[in-house]
Every structure is written in C-alpha cells, then in structure tokens.
Enzyme design. Structure first.
Site, PDB file in Angstrom:
ATOM      1  CE1 TYR A 233      41.263  41.329  31.047  1.00  0.00           C
ATOM      2  CE2 TYR A 233      38.932  40.874  31.411  1.00  0.00           C
ATOM      3  CZ  TYR A 233      40.005  41.733  31.499  1.00  0.00           C
ATOM      4  OH  TYR A 233      39.848  42.982  32.030  1.00  0.00           O
TER       5      TYR A 233
ATOM      6  NE  ARG B 184      39.417  37.193  34.018  1.00  0.00           N
ATOM      7  CZ  ARG B 184      40.623  37.587  33.618  1.00  0.00           C
ATOM      8  NH1 ARG B 184      41.407  36.782  32.932  1.00  0.00           N
ATOM      9  NH2 ARG B 184      41.031  38.812  33.872  1.00  0.00           N
TER      10      ARG B 184
ATOM     11  CB  CYS C  62      23.150  50.413  32.859  1.00  0.00           C
ATOM     12  SG  CYS C  62      23.508  48.760  32.219  1.00  0.00           S
TER      13      CYS C  62
END
Ligand code: PLP
Length: 414
Positions: free
Chosen positions: A155, A158, A174
């Site tokens: 993004y 961030r 996971c």
C-alpha cells in the site's frame, strides 16, 4: 411502496435460512465455552502432572517456555494420545510445516478431547500434506512485493516489516508457513529496510511482524522501535503478535518499560478462540493496555475451530473486556495444505450477520479476504444493500427488515 414490497419479497425469497445468534435465557450471548477459571484449572492440572518440580518463577520465565517447547511427535505424545491422522503428519517429514508449541499453550488443551479447538490449530494432521490445485505456498504474492528480504510495500503509505521467521508456537494455517521456522536471520536485512523507509517519505505506518516480533529480546526490540520512531515521517508503529496468547509470560515489566517509551504504538494480537483467554493472558493484555499500547485483534476464520456464532461472539466479547478491539476477521488464505481449515465465504458472511446489530459495534471486526496475488485486503459484507432505483437505496437491517433510504439525484455539473 409497491416497489418496497416487491423488493422485500425478492430478498426474502432468495435468502438462505439465517444463521441465528444463540442467546441465553437473559437474551445475552452464552458464556465462553470455557471461562478463564476453567482454563486456569486446566493449566494447574497440566503443571502438576507434567512439571511438578517447576516453580512458579521458572514457569513464568519466558526463556523456560521457549526452551521447553514441544517440537517432536515423541514429545507431544507424552502429553496427549496422537490420533492416526496426527501421527501420519509427523511421518511425512518432507511435507511437515514447522512445528512447535509452548508448554503454556499446550496446557490450555484438554488432552482427552480430540476435537479441541486449540489442538486443531497447532497439532498437524495428515490433511495439511494435501495440496489442492488452487493453493499456493505464497498466496498473497509477498515474494513479489518484498523489495528487500524484510519489507513488503503493498500500500502507498504503509509497509509490512518482517523482523524474524521465528515463532514460539506455529499455527497450522499460517499464511507465511513457507518461511517461518527456517533459520535465516532476517535481522541482517533490517538496516536495508530502515533505509528504505527513511528514504520514502510517503510511509507513515510500519507494521512490525514476522514470525513473531515479541520473541525478540527487549534490547533488540527497543533499538528497532527507536530506529523506526526516529524517522520523522513514521507516524505510527504496529506490532503483530500472538505472544499474549501463546506465551503471555513474555509480557514482563522489562518489556512493558520498553513499550511505554513509544507512542503511538498499536498491537494486533492474533486471537483464535476464547480458550486462549486464561487469567494469565488476560493479565498480559491488561498490562499492555495499562502501558498505553492500543490493542486490536486479528482472527482467521477456521472450520471446526471458531466458525460458529457462539465461539466468535465469546471471543470478541472476551477480547473487548480486556480492551482489545476486534480488528480483522480473515477468510483463511489458500495456503498449501489449508483446505481442511477453510470455510465458504457465504458461511463467513452469515457469521458476520449474526454479529452486526446483535452485539456492540465494537465487537464486530471487519471481515476481509486478503486477495491472492497481492491485491491487498478487500472487505466482505453480508448483503445489506439489497436494491437501488432512481430515488432510493434499499437496505436490509440486522433483523432482516428492508428500509428505504432516499438518495439524491446526481446534479450534472455545468
Ligand atoms: C495487512 C497489511 C497491511 C496493513 O493493512 P491495514 O488494512 O492498514 O491494517 C500492510 N501491508 C501489508 C503487506 C499487509 O498485508
């Protein structure tokens, strides 16, 4: 009005039978399946049976929890009787993903219940060696986005900072199972990551993740946080961790002293099931909140583990009681060997519909799919917008009634 009724009929005709939230006699959601006191009793029995000579001080030492992790089938079978499907997973050494459980987390698992939710989330079964066609080792395409070994910049404003590949306990579902547990030390790459952030003034938010960053020492965390907060355009830092659930002993006064120095510091706590919230984890979370860390949770929706209205509501209510705001509920990523964990998206939507309106808005996380291929997170909602015409938007509320909201006509400019 006629239109309104037609709309209502159409919606009702199409509707699946609703998944209804379960209330107790007082119209409140029932208690967590196991309240903290029951979990505390389970921990005590576990310690008395398996660690009779271990003092409270030693059990409370997080280095003890790390060095006594259960990492083989042989060790695990001292604590519980492995099923055939579980034993078979360990025999497929080629396909087995990293395996470790802290004594603390194992103590929360009822050894006599093969169907225990936490057991299914951390003990492998042969199902995880089955790879189906739509699955991938890197469904989120993070390999492609990671310009540097330790950074995913997806993004504009961030970044995800991967600090370590180590976790105290490995979750079977996971999303980074392709890399966790392997010994490569990511800290060699940190300086390049810090330099990248420093030279990109558009980055205002850093997600410190891994592996689990709270398995790093106080000193190392302190210096990483100091370096990040020293970058003038970094406005906030978040730590993604499961440590408060799997190794709450890590939340020491020393760590809290470090964390108190940095503001604004957010923490996304990975929470799977209300059985994780023993008094010890409740204390860890309260200590973090008292130290000024802003707490949110992330939960992966998992078949047979937390995919019921009661379990999710218990979990989100229990979290709010300890000042953790449910942040994201993730549709399970199509990671290799995850089919037995994945629910349908329709089930996820139906579950979300049992929350909104039936409980505090604060208890309702955003349900998202992290899109395969690296498109980022997309919110998924039950069908609340059920129709639209030139004059109105038709909305279905939490109880299933249809409401008309008058919309403005688009005024052509000039
Ligand atoms: C989830 C994620 C973030 C943070 O997303 P938010 O919606 O802001 O919480 C940032 N980078 C990557 C690569 C992510 O997967």
């Amino acid at each position: 009005m006629a239109q309104h009724q037609a709309m209502e009929r159409a919606v009702v005709d199409d509707a699946e039978p609703p998944l209804l939230p379960v209330m107790d006699a007082n119209g409140r959601p029932g208690c967590p399946p196991n309240p903290p006191s029951a979990l505390d009793g389970r921990i005590e029995t576990f310690r008395r049976t398996h660690y009779p000579d271990t003092s409270d001080a030693v059990w409370e030492n997080w280095h003890f929890q790390l060095s006594h992790r259960i990492t083989t089938a042989e060790e695990l079978s001292r604590f519980l009787t492995l099923s055939e499907a579980e034993s078979a997973a360990f025999e497929r050494a080629d396909a087995l993903l990293s395996f470790a459980i802290t004594p603390h987390y194992l103590s929360l698992i009822d050894p006599n219940d093969r169907d225990n939710a936490l057991r299914k989330s951390v003990v492998p079964t042969i199902a995880e060696t089955i790879r189906s066609a739509d699955e991938s080792d890197d469904p989120l395409g993070e390999g492609e986005d990671s310009l540097l070994r330790c950074l995913v910049h997806r993004y504009p404003d961030r970044v995800l900072f991967l600090t370590t590949n180590f976790c105290s306990t490995y979750c079977r579902y996971c999303t980074r199972s392709r890399m966790v547990g392997h010994s490569e030390a990511l800290s060699f790459h940190w300086q390049k990551g810090l330099d990248y952030i420093a030279s990109h003034p558009e980055i205002r938010d850093v997600v410190v993740s891994g592996g689990d960053p709270l398995t790093l020492s106080d000193e190392v965390l302190d210096s990483l946080l100091a370096s990040l907060f020293a970058i003038s355009h970094v406005e906030m830092v978040r730590i993604g961790t499961k440590v408060p659930m799997v190794m709450p002993q890590r939340i020491t006064e020393g760590l809290l002293q470090v964390l108190r120095r940095y503001k604004p510091l957010y923490m996304s706590v990975h929470a799977t099931h209300p059985d994780e919230l023993s008094s010890r984890s409740v204390k860890a979370l309260n200590d973090l909140a008292d130290s000024g860390v802003v707490l949110g949770s992330q939960t992966v929706l998992l078949k047979g583990i937390n995919d019921s209205p009661e379990t999710l509501r218990s979990l989100f209510h229990s979290l709010l009681k300890v000042r953790v705001k449910p942040y994201y509920l993730y549709q399970c990523d199509p990671i290799s060997g995850s089919e037995h964990f994945r629910t349908t998206v329709d089930k996820g939507k139906a579950l979300m519909a049992t929350l909104r309106g039936f409980t505090s808005g604060y208890a309702v996380p955003q349900y998202v799919i992290d899109t395969p291929g690296g498109g980022g997170k997309v919110p998924i909602l039950p069908a609340y917008e059920v129709g639209q015409d030139d004059h109105a938007l038709y909305l279905r509320n939490w109880e299933g009634n249809i409401y008309r909201y008058p919309t403005l006509r688009e005024v052509a400019s000039c």
